[in-house]
Scaffold this motif. Structure first.
Motif, PDB file in Angstrom:
ATOM      1  N   VAL A 128       0.827  -1.191   0.000  1.00  0.00           N
ATOM      2  CA  VAL A 128       0.000   0.000   0.000  1.00  0.00           C
ATOM      3  C   VAL A 128       0.872   1.255   0.000  1.00  0.00           C
ATOM      4  O   VAL A 128       1.950   1.283   0.586  1.00  0.00           O
ATOM      5  CB  VAL A 128      -0.934   0.004   1.240  1.00  0.00           C
ATOM      6  N   ASP A 129       0.428   2.265  -0.710  1.00  0.00           N
ATOM      7  CA  ASP A 129       1.154   3.531  -0.741  1.00  0.00           C
ATOM      8  C   ASP A 129       1.067   4.206   0.622  1.00  0.00           C
ATOM      9  O   ASP A 129      -0.019   4.383   1.174  1.00  0.00           O
ATOM     10  CB  ASP A 129       0.556   4.451  -1.813  1.00  0.00           C
ATOM     11  N   LEU A 130       2.207   4.587   1.180  1.00  0.00           N
ATOM     12  CA  LEU A 130       2.221   5.125   2.535  1.00  0.00           C
ATOM     13  C   LEU A 130       1.485   6.453   2.646  1.00  0.00           C
ATOM     14  O   LEU A 130       0.880   6.755   3.672  1.00  0.00           O
ATOM     15  CB  LEU A 130       3.653   5.271   3.035  1.00  0.00           C
ATOM     16  N   ALA A 131       1.543   7.262   1.612  1.00  0.00           N
ATOM     17  CA  ALA A 131       0.819   8.530   1.643  1.00  0.00           C
ATOM     18  C   ALA A 131      -0.682   8.280   1.706  1.00  0.00           C
ATOM     19  O   ALA A 131      -1.425   8.943   2.434  1.00  0.00           O
ATOM     20  CB  ALA A 131       1.173   9.370   0.416  1.00  0.00           C
ATOM     21  N   GLU A 132      -1.154   7.305   0.917  1.00  0.00           N
ATOM     22  CA  GLU A 132      -2.573   6.952   0.942  1.00  0.00           C
ATOM     23  C   GLU A 132      -2.953   6.369   2.299  1.00  0.00           C
ATOM     24  O   GLU A 132      -4.015   6.668   2.843  1.00  0.00           O
ATOM     25  CB  GLU A 132      -2.869   5.933  -0.155  1.00  0.00           C
ATOM     26  N   MET A 133      -2.059   5.555   2.876  1.00  0.00           N
ATOM     27  CA  MET A 133      -2.347   4.973   4.173  1.00  0.00           C
ATOM     28  C   MET A 133      -2.488   6.038   5.250  1.00  0.00           C
ATOM     29  O   MET A 133      -3.342   5.970   6.126  1.00  0.00           O
ATOM     30  CB  MET A 133      -1.227   4.009   4.575  1.00  0.00           C
ATOM     31  N   GLN A 134      -1.638   7.073   5.170  1.00  0.00           N
ATOM     32  CA  GLN A 134      -1.672   8.118   6.180  1.00  0.00           C
ATOM     33  C   GLN A 134      -2.950   8.941   6.086  1.00  0.00           C
ATOM     34  O   GLN A 134      -3.508   9.365   7.097  1.00  0.00           O
ATOM     35  CB  GLN A 134      -0.453   9.033   6.030  1.00  0.00           C
ATOM     36  N   SER A 135      -3.462   9.144   4.880  1.00  0.00           N
ATOM     37  CA  SER A 135      -4.685   9.942   4.726  1.00  0.00           C
ATOM     38  C   SER A 135      -5.947   9.111   4.910  1.00  0.00           C
ATOM     39  O   SER A 135      -6.980   9.622   5.343  1.00  0.00           O
ATOM     40  CB  SER A 135      -4.699  10.612   3.340  1.00  0.00           C
ATOM     41  N   ASN A 136      -5.866   7.809   4.583  1.00  0.00           N
ATOM     42  CA  ASN A 136      -7.028   6.923   4.747  1.00  0.00           C
ATOM     43  C   ASN A 136      -6.592   5.613   5.413  1.00  0.00           C
ATOM     44  O   ASN A 136      -6.588   4.555   4.783  1.00  0.00           O
ATOM     45  CB  ASN A 136      -7.661   6.614   3.378  1.00  0.00           C
ATOM     46  N   ASP A 194       7.961  12.265   2.493  1.00  0.00           N
ATOM     47  CA  ASP A 194       7.139  13.462   2.680  1.00  0.00           C
ATOM     48  C   ASP A 194       6.336  13.433   3.974  1.00  0.00           C
ATOM     49  O   ASP A 194       6.234  14.440   4.674  1.00  0.00           O
ATOM     50  CB  ASP A 194       6.182  13.645   1.499  1.00  0.00           C
ATOM     51  N   ILE A 195       5.751  12.280   4.307  1.00  0.00           N
ATOM     52  CA  ILE A 195       4.864  12.240   5.472  1.00  0.00           C
ATOM     53  C   ILE A 195       5.462  11.502   6.659  1.00  0.00           C
ATOM     54  O   ILE A 195       4.928  11.561   7.763  1.00  0.00           O
ATOM     55  CB  ILE A 195       3.517  11.579   5.121  1.00  0.00           C
ATOM     56  N   GLY A 196       6.575  10.800   6.451  1.00  0.00           N
ATOM     57  CA  GLY A 196       7.256  10.151   7.559  1.00  0.00           C
ATOM     58  C   GLY A 196       6.645   8.856   8.038  1.00  0.00           C
ATOM     59  O   GLY A 196       6.995   8.380   9.107  1.00  0.00           O
ATOM     60  N   ALA A 197       5.711   8.278   7.318  1.00  0.00           N
ATOM     61  CA  ALA A 197       5.076   7.038   7.769  1.00  0.00           C
ATOM     62  C   ALA A 197       6.137   5.981   8.049  1.00  0.00           C
ATOM     63  O   ALA A 197       7.029   5.755   7.243  1.00  0.00           O
ATOM     64  CB  ALA A 197       4.083   6.539   6.730  1.00  0.00           C
TER      65      ALA A 197
END
Length: 335
Positions: A128-136, A194-197
């Motif tokens: 899963v894309d980490l940016a997508e995971m962080q937002s959803n 970018d988001i640090g996940a």
């Protein structure tokens, strides 16, 4: 998770006495046949719940969960966890449990509820894309049963100790013990720039993203084993990540907050580097340049010290912080 040395002399004084009393009762009970046990008083284990044990473990681990490094005092009472389960063993239904280790100091660890108790947890899906995971986070997760409870997988079931006289040293556990193993040698983290996940993964695979959630869903140990072997991942690390639930969404989010703070501090260090470069190339006097360089150097030292302090063993998610800081310092070529 990080290594925590259990020093000699850390054994609570009253644990030995209570352990001896319980062990005598347990030996008598488990020495009976299964039929005779039905008419006997079942052995109970309470010594490990002594207040002195809790205090000693809190001191040893800095009030953090031995597995995920969450500070449990701020959210829920600590579970005194048995590395080798005392009552039953998930992988061996006919096993009585490691009852002779129920109050053994070396077998006791502090754990948060989520790492110790079997619960259904949202866990990021593999790839899963980490940016997508962080937002959803919920929509990109699989509900997975995690939590150690009475799990204790071995590399070879034939070596499992089944009684007090058996040598547990012959076992090869597939779960990390932070007081025995060095988790940093087999666990690492993948960070979104970018988001640090912060996702923990087992070392060994060529593509860390594929190791985020080894199989997903309600899986058995054999599936984790097969995935680890096929992906050339460290088996103990992969099994530990899954069993302890080290990638449950709430935990990933908590580690991500630490990484974001580090990213902010690192950004200040980089900005100060750029400021120094601009001043050096300016028409300012040498006196002014020297003053700016001196002040910025002092500021950078304080910022770097703050970053390093987040990697101290007493800090929450210090293993994550250390992995991130080590990579940053290596890239920046700073001491």
């Amino acid at each position: 998770m990080r290594n925590v040395a259990r020093p000699g002399g850390s054994l609570p004084g009253d644990l030995s006495e209570k352990q001896a009393e319980e062990l005598a009762v347990a030996r008598a009970y488990f020495g009976l046949s299964v039929e005779d046990r039905a008419n006997a008083t079942k052995a109970e284990f309470k010594a490990y719940k002594l207040a002195s044990v809790k205090v000693a473990l809190e001191r040893l681990f800095g009030g953090k969960c031995a597995y995920c490094e969450s500070v449990y005092d701020s959210t829920a009472p600590v579970d005194i966890e048995h590395y080798r389960p005392k009552g039953r063993v998930q992988e061996a239904p006919d096993h009585d449990g490691y009852w002779w280790l129920a109050a053994d100091w070396d077998n006791l660890l502090p754990s948060c509820i989520d790492c110790n108790r079997r619960r259904r947890q949202p866990t990021p899906r593999s790839g899963v894309d980490l940016a997508e995971m962080q937002s959803n986070p919920r929509s990109t997760a699989t509900i997975t049963s995690t939590g150690k409870k009475d799990a204790f997988p071995l590399a070879d079931e034939r070596t499992r100790a089944r009684g007090e006289r058996d040598d547990i040293a012959q076992e090869r556990p597939l779960l990390l013990n932070p007081c025995v193993d060095r988790p940093e040698e087999v666990l690492d983290f993948t960070f979104h720039p970018d988001i640090g996940a912060s996702i923990v993964y087992a070392r060994g695979g060529a593509v860390p993203a594929e190791a985020m959630n080894p199989v997903g869903g309600d899986v058995a140990g054999e599936q984790i084993r097969a995935h680890a072997e096929a992906s050339e991942l460290d088996l103990v690390a992969a099994m530990s990540i899954h069993t302890y639930g080290l990638n449950r969404v709430g935990l990933v989010q908590a580690r991500t907050r630490v990484v974001r703070q580090l990213q902010f501090l690192a950004g200040l260090v980089v900005d100060l580097d750029e400021m120094v470069a601009q001043v050096k190339g300016s028409a300012a006097s040498e006196e002014v340049k020297e003053l700016v360089m001196s002040k910025t150097s002092g500021m950078q030292d304080r910022i770097l010290q703050e970053m390093r302090s987040m990697t101290e063993p007493t800090e929450p998610y210090s293993a994550t912080a250390k992995a991130w800081v080590d990579k940053f310092l290596a890239m920046a070529e700073r001491p």
